[in-house]
Design a protein around this motif. Structure first.
Motif, PDB file in Angstrom:
ATOM      1  N   SER A   4       0.830  -1.208   0.000  1.00 32.66           N
ATOM      2  CA  SER A   4       0.000   0.000   0.000  1.00 32.66           C
ATOM      3  C   SER A   4       0.863   1.256   0.000  1.00 32.66           C
ATOM      4  O   SER A   4       0.553   2.234  -0.691  1.00 32.66           O
ATOM      5  CB  SER A   4      -0.914   0.014   1.220  1.00 32.66           C
TER       6      SER A   4
ATOM      7  N   ARG B  20       2.432   1.675  -3.525  1.00 35.08           N
ATOM      8  CA  ARG B  20       1.502   2.212  -4.525  1.00 35.08           C
ATOM      9  C   ARG B  20       1.369   3.727  -4.427  1.00 35.08           C
ATOM     10  O   ARG B  20       1.013   4.393  -5.395  1.00 35.08           O
ATOM     11  CB  ARG B  20       0.124   1.580  -4.364  1.00 35.08           C
ATOM     12  N   LYS B  21       1.637   4.290  -3.254  1.00 33.73           N
ATOM     13  CA  LYS B  21       1.474   5.729  -3.040  1.00 33.73           C
ATOM     14  C   LYS B  21       2.750   6.535  -3.313  1.00 33.73           C
ATOM     15  O   LYS B  21       2.774   7.734  -3.095  1.00 33.73           O
ATOM     16  CB  LYS B  21       1.023   5.995  -1.595  1.00 33.73           C
TER      17      LYS B  21
ATOM     18  N   PHE C  61       2.861   9.646  -0.787  1.00 29.87           N
ATOM     19  CA  PHE C  61       1.595  10.221  -0.347  1.00 29.87           C
ATOM     20  C   PHE C  61       1.010   9.413   0.807  1.00 29.87           C
ATOM     21  O   PHE C  61       1.377   8.261   1.024  1.00 29.87           O
ATOM     22  CB  PHE C  61       0.601  10.255  -1.510  1.00 29.87           C
TER      23      PHE C  61
ATOM     24  N   THR D 241      -1.397   7.123   3.052  1.00 29.39           N
ATOM     25  CA  THR D 241      -2.179   5.912   2.794  1.00 29.39           C
ATOM     26  C   THR D 241      -3.462   6.043   3.604  1.00 29.39           C
ATOM     27  O   THR D 241      -3.494   5.690   4.779  1.00 29.39           O
ATOM     28  CB  THR D 241      -1.399   4.663   3.227  1.00 29.39           C
TER      29      THR D 241
END
Length: 170
Positions: free
Chosen positions: A74, A77-78, A97, A99
């Motif tokens: 997770s 992915r950010k 960024f 989560t």
């Protein structure tokens, strides 16, 4: 002004150079398209740095309890390259960024990077707090090795656009 020289000078080695390049793009007829292309090229230049940071977080050890959603993936992915041309902040960077909906832990990228770790309640025990540690400076250390290459690639993209604008002015 020397004969054969463009009517303006654009230097892209510093933040001021990026600001002057942005102003020159606004002055062009198709400046909006040129700005989009510059931003796209700068993001492409930063993709290897983002990939390095993603692999660094995925290398962090895990307890492997099999709970979902997975924290490391997770966070990975950010991680994205970000480019802004104009406004309050102008520049290019790789950013992790927040989560938002991952285990009620929105600051996971920042907390897993800290040597101090983070504190949280133990599930099922109302008054039991523990400190958990991530991989110290996973983001910072991954950027150290690739920062010079990323900076050079971004400057190359900016200088390419500056040459393109200067060639139009001739």
């Amino acid at each position: 002004m020397m004969p054969g020289q463009p009517p303006f000078e654009i230097r892209v080695e510093t933040h001021e150079g990026l600001m002057s390049l942005t102003r020159a793009l606004r002055a062009e007829e198709d400046g909006k398209e040129l700005r989009k292309e510059l931003a796209r090229n700068m993001r492409e230049a930063l993709k290897p740095a983002a990939a390095e940071a993603k692999s660094a977080i995925m290398a962090m050890s895990s307890a492997g309890l099999g709970t979902a959603p997975a924290l490391r993936s997770s966070i990975a992915r950010k991680i994205r390259p970000e480019v802004k041309l104009g406004g309050r902040w102008t520049g290019a960077r790789v950013k992790a960024f927040k989560t938002k909906n991952v285990r009620r832990f929105p600051n996971a990228p920042k907390r897993t990077n800290r040597p101090r770790g983070w504190r949280h309640l133990v599930y099922g025990r109302a008054d039991s707090w523990v400190t958990q540690y991530g991989r110290n400076h996973w983001f910072d250390n991954s950027m150290d090795g690739i920062a010079a290459n990323a900076r050079a690639a971004v400057v190359d993209a900016m200088e390419s656009m500056a040459r393109r604008i200067a060639a139009r002015a001739r």
